[in-house]
Design an enzyme around this catalytic site. Structure first.
Site, PDB file in Angstrom:
ATOM      1  N   PHE A  24       0.864  -1.198   0.000  1.00 19.88           N
ATOM      2  CA  PHE A  24       0.000   0.000   0.000  1.00 19.88           C
ATOM      3  C   PHE A  24       0.903   1.251   0.000  1.00 19.88           C
ATOM      4  O   PHE A  24       1.901   1.289   0.720  1.00 19.88           O
ATOM      5  CB  PHE A  24      -0.865  -0.010   1.264  1.00 19.88           C
ATOM      6  CG  PHE A  24      -2.183   0.706   1.123  1.00 19.88           C
ATOM      7  CD1 PHE A  24      -3.363   0.010   0.906  1.00 19.88           C
ATOM      8  CD2 PHE A  24      -2.243   2.087   1.226  1.00 19.88           C
ATOM      9  CE1 PHE A  24      -4.578   0.674   0.795  1.00 19.88           C
ATOM     10  CE2 PHE A  24      -3.451   2.758   1.116  1.00 19.88           C
ATOM     11  CZ  PHE A  24      -4.620   2.051   0.898  1.00 19.88           C
ATOM     12  N   GLU A  60      -1.128  -5.874   7.785  1.00 14.88           N
ATOM     13  CA  GLU A  60      -0.681  -7.273   7.657  1.00 14.88           C
ATOM     14  C   GLU A  60       0.777  -7.473   8.080  1.00 14.88           C
ATOM     15  O   GLU A  60       1.267  -8.612   8.106  1.00 14.88           O
ATOM     16  CB  GLU A  60      -0.843  -7.760   6.210  1.00 14.88           C
ATOM     17  CG  GLU A  60      -2.267  -8.080   5.794  1.00 14.88           C
ATOM     18  CD  GLU A  60      -3.146  -6.862   5.606  1.00 14.88           C
ATOM     19  OE1 GLU A  60      -2.649  -5.854   5.063  1.00 14.88           O
ATOM     20  OE2 GLU A  60      -4.324  -6.894   6.037  1.00 14.88           O
ATOM     21  N   ALA A  82       3.637   2.816   4.946  1.00 12.04           N
ATOM     22  CA  ALA A  82       3.283   4.238   4.927  1.00 12.04           C
ATOM     23  C   ALA A  82       1.771   4.335   5.099  1.00 12.04           C
ATOM     24  O   ALA A  82       1.012   3.877   4.236  1.00 12.04           O
ATOM     25  CB  ALA A  82       3.716   4.875   3.613  1.00 12.04           C
ATOM     26  N   ILE A  84      -1.263   6.853   5.503  1.00 12.06           N
ATOM     27  CA  ILE A  84      -1.552   8.269   5.255  1.00 12.06           C
ATOM     28  C   ILE A  84      -3.016   8.543   5.602  1.00 12.06           C
ATOM     29  O   ILE A  84      -3.919   7.841   5.128  1.00 12.06           O
ATOM     30  CB  ILE A  84      -1.219   8.630   3.792  1.00 12.06           C
ATOM     31  CG1 ILE A  84       0.289   8.378   3.560  1.00 12.06           C
ATOM     32  CG2 ILE A  84      -1.578  10.086   3.486  1.00 12.06           C
ATOM     33  CD1 ILE A  84       0.736   8.423   2.130  1.00 12.06           C
ATOM     34  N   THR A  88     -11.520   9.142   6.626  1.00 10.52           N
ATOM     35  CA  THR A  88     -12.219   8.296   7.598  1.00 10.52           C
ATOM     36  C   THR A  88     -11.298   7.916   8.759  1.00 10.52           C
ATOM     37  O   THR A  88     -10.125   8.252   8.762  1.00 10.52           O
ATOM     38  CB  THR A  88     -12.700   6.988   6.933  1.00 10.52           C
ATOM     39  OG1 THR A  88     -11.554   6.196   6.658  1.00 10.52           O
ATOM     40  CG2 THR A  88     -13.462   7.251   5.660  1.00 10.52           C
ATOM     41  N   HIS A  90     -10.337   4.955   9.268  1.00 11.94           N
ATOM     42  CA  HIS A  90      -9.611   3.745   8.865  1.00 11.94           C
ATOM     43  C   HIS A  90      -8.137   3.879   9.248  1.00 11.94           C
ATOM     44  O   HIS A  90      -7.520   2.937   9.729  1.00 11.94           O
ATOM     45  CB  HIS A  90      -9.762   3.548   7.353  1.00 11.94           C
ATOM     46  CG  HIS A  90      -9.372   2.188   6.867  1.00 11.94           C
ATOM     47  ND1 HIS A  90     -10.027   1.045   7.235  1.00 11.94           N
ATOM     48  CD2 HIS A  90      -8.370   1.786   6.035  1.00 11.94           C
ATOM     49  CE1 HIS A  90      -9.451   0.000   6.658  1.00 11.94           C
ATOM     50  NE2 HIS A  90      -8.436   0.421   5.940  1.00 11.94           N
ATOM     51  N   PHE A 115      10.037  -0.463  14.116  1.00 13.52           N
ATOM     52  CA  PHE A 115       8.850   0.240  13.598  1.00 13.52           C
ATOM     53  C   PHE A 115       9.281   1.313  12.586  1.00 13.52           C
ATOM     54  O   PHE A 115       9.566   2.455  12.949  1.00 13.52           O
ATOM     55  CB  PHE A 115       8.097   0.873  14.775  1.00 13.52           C
ATOM     56  CG  PHE A 115       6.757   1.460  14.414  1.00 13.52           C
ATOM     57  CD1 PHE A 115       5.706   0.636  14.050  1.00 13.52           C
ATOM     58  CD2 PHE A 115       6.547   2.824  14.441  1.00 13.52           C
ATOM     59  CE1 PHE A 115       4.462   1.169  13.723  1.00 13.52           C
ATOM     60  CE2 PHE A 115       5.307   3.367  14.120  1.00 13.52           C
ATOM     61  CZ  PHE A 115       4.263   2.537  13.755  1.00 13.52           C
TER      62      PHE A 115
END
Ligand code: INI
Length: 157
Positions: A24, A60, A82, A84, A88, A90, A115
């Site tokens: 993503f 994931e 990443a 962003i 919403t 989410h 991380f």
């Protein structure tokens, strides 16, 4: 004499490293992956001691990192993604899930799980942290992994 100080160095060449990278926002994450590989190789980690695992999104990352740790083959896992902020909530669920999962793994297994997941308001902020204006968080994550592997080894001795 004096106080004993234990800290990790960027010891060249030690250990095997797994990178788990989200697909993503791939244009940004590819910058982080490049930075992490550069950080490892410039500190003497050989190509054959680096593995790159791709997952669909940052959510994931923890399960793939867990499986990698369970193989016992890796000294550290470097997590790259990443996230962003959109319109919403989410974002909050994905960022919270990734951060919590990664932190839990480190604590449960005693293996450095780094991380290197960007959490940004805008794409521009993310790009700037993936090799553009504000350095490369992937490179920093690789250095943190090398330092922690060295540190945990020293604490064990
Ligand atoms: N995953 C990311 O890595 N970054 C994001 O910005 C993102 N947003 O915005 O939704 C994202 N979502 C996907 C998520 O990580 C999972 O792959 C998906 O929910 C399936 O479990």
């Amino acid at each position: 004499m004096g106080i004993q100080i234990i800290e990790g160095n960027f010891a060249p060449g030690k250990g095997s490293f797994a990178i788990v990278a989200a697909r993503f926002n791939q244009a940004v994450v590819d910058g982080l992956v490049g930075g992490a590989i550069e950080g490892l190789q410039r500190h003497g980690v050989a190509e054959q001691n680096i593995v790159l695992v791709r997952v669909p999104g940052s959510f994931e990352i923890p399960v793939a990192a867990k499986k990698l740790i369970e193989t016992g083959k890796y000294s550290a896992v470097i997590c790259l993604g990443a996230i962003i902020r959109g319109e919403t909530d989410h974002y909050d669920h994905v960022a919270g899930g990734a951060a919590k999962g990664i932190a839990q793994l480190s604590m449960e297994h005693g293996v450095p799980v780094i991380f290197g997941v960007l959490t940004c308001d805008t794409l521009e902020q993310a790009v700037n942290r993936a090799g553009a204006k504000l350095g490369n968080k992937g490179f920093e994550a690789a250095l943190a992994a090398i330092e922690m592997v060295d540190l945990l080894g020293k604490i064990n001795r």
